[in-house]
Write an enzyme that holds these catalytic residues in place. Structure first.
Site, PDB file in Angstrom:
ATOM      1  N   CYS A 109       0.837  -1.193   0.000  1.00 39.45           N
ATOM      2  CA  CYS A 109       0.000   0.000   0.000  1.00 39.45           C
ATOM      3  C   CYS A 109       0.873   1.245   0.000  1.00 39.45           C
ATOM      4  CB  CYS A 109      -0.906  -0.002   1.232  1.00 39.45           C
ATOM      5  SG  CYS A 109      -2.060   1.400   1.328  1.00 39.45           S
ATOM      6  N   HIS A 152      -8.790  -3.625  -2.833  1.00 39.03           N
ATOM      7  CA  HIS A 152      -7.923  -2.817  -1.957  1.00 39.03           C
ATOM      8  C   HIS A 152      -8.351  -1.360  -1.984  1.00 39.03           C
ATOM      9  CE1 HIS A 152      -3.785  -1.756  -0.305  1.00 39.03           C
ATOM     10  NE2 HIS A 152      -4.223  -0.587  -0.754  1.00 39.03           N
ATOM     11  N   GLU A 153      -8.588  -0.819  -3.184  1.00 36.44           N
ATOM     12  CA  GLU A 153      -8.936   0.601  -3.294  1.00 36.44           C
ATOM     13  C   GLU A 153     -10.342   0.900  -2.776  1.00 36.44           C
ATOM     14  OE1 GLU A 153      -6.597   2.579  -3.830  1.00 36.44           O
ATOM     15  OE2 GLU A 153      -5.153   1.138  -4.605  1.00 36.44           O
ATOM     16  N   HIS A 156     -10.275   1.292   0.852  1.00 32.54           N
ATOM     17  CA  HIS A 156      -9.856   2.644   1.244  1.00 32.54           C
ATOM     18  C   HIS A 156     -11.062   3.597   1.291  1.00 32.54           C
ATOM     19  CE1 HIS A 156      -5.550   2.869   1.767  1.00 32.54           C
ATOM     20  NE2 HIS A 156      -5.317   2.193   0.656  1.00 32.54           N
TER      21      HIS A 156
END
Length: 200
Positions: A109, A152-153, A156
Site C-alpha cells: 500500500c 484494496h482501493e 480505502h
C-alpha cells in the site's frame, strides 16, 4: 450524496507535490462520500491531484497501480487507476458481485510502502463506475490481479486498510525482508506480486 465543493483543496495552478497520507492519519479511516457533480472544479482538481500523486509515487518508489482519494485527504469515492493500456478515473465505483472463492496474497500500500500484509481477497469481482467523461462502465469477473487491486482501493473508500485484514503467520512483514526472502514468502500464498529487486 455530496459535491466536492464542500472539500477544501487548492485549485490555483497545476497540482504539485501531492503527498500520500501515511498509516495512522485520521483521514484514512473516514468513509468517503459519493460524488454528485463530476464536472465541477473541485472534482476536476481532486482528479488531477490523484493522478499526480499516483505518477509521482510510481516514479519515486517503483511500484503502484492505483490510489484512492482518501489517500490524498479527499473524502470522496474516486480511484485513479493505471493499466498497461490507459489511465482511468473511477468515480463512485461499486462492487456488484464477488466470487465465493478467495485467494491469499501479500498486499502492499502507498500509505505504508515499507510493509507487506498477508491477507485474503475474493478471486473475482464485477464492478460498476463512471469515468471522467461521464460514461458508465461495467467490468465483469475481473482477473485475480485487477480484482485484488480494486478490492484494496474500494476498502480505502470505506475507511478499511489492508492491515485490518491481516491474517495468519507472518501476516505483517517489512518489504526488505519480503524482497530478501521472496521465495519463502511467495510460496506461502496463492498469489504474489513480483519482487521490486532483481533476483539475478
Amino acid at each position: 450524496l455530496v459535491s466536492t465543493k464542500n472539500i477544501s483543496v487548492a485549485t490555483s495552478g497545476p497540482p504539485v507535490n501531492v503527498p500520500v497520507l501515511q498509516l495512522g492519519h485520521p483521514a484514512l479511516r473516514k468513509i468517503s462520500q459519493e460524488l454528485v457533480d463530476l464536472d465541477d472544479d473541485e472534482t476536476a482538481n481532486t482528479r488531477s491531484r490523484l493522478h499526480v500523486a499516483l505518477t509521482d509515487f510510481i516514479s519515486t518508489h517503483g511500484f503502484g497501480r492505483a490510489i484512492s482519494a482518501p489517500q490524498i485527504g479527499s473524502n470522496v469515492r474516486m480511484i485513479a487507476l493505471q493499466t498497461p493500456e490507459k489511465r482511468w478515473t473511477l468515480h463512485n465505483p461499486k462492487i456488484i458481485w464477488q466470487s465465493d472463492e478467495k485467494f491469499s496474497l501479500y498486499d502492499d500500500c502507498m500509505s505504508f510502502p515499507g510493509l507487506m500484509v498477508k491477507l485474503k481477497r475474493h478471486k473475482h469481482i464485477s464492478i460498476e463506475f463512471t469515468d471522467e467523461e461521464g460514461t458508465s462502465h461495467k467490468w465483469s469477473e475481473l482477473d485475480r490481479s485487477l480484482s485484488e487491486l480494486i478490492q484494496h482501493e474500494v476498502d480505502h473508500l470505506n475507511g478499511v486498510l489492508a492491515v485490518d485484514r491481516a491474517e495468519g503467520p507472518n501476516s505483517l512483514i517489512m518489504r526488505e525482508a519480503f524482497e530478501e526472502f521472496y521465495g519463502k514468502f511467495s510460496s506461502s500464498v496463492d498469489y504474489c506480486i513480483p519482487p521490486l529487486k532483481s533476483k539475478d
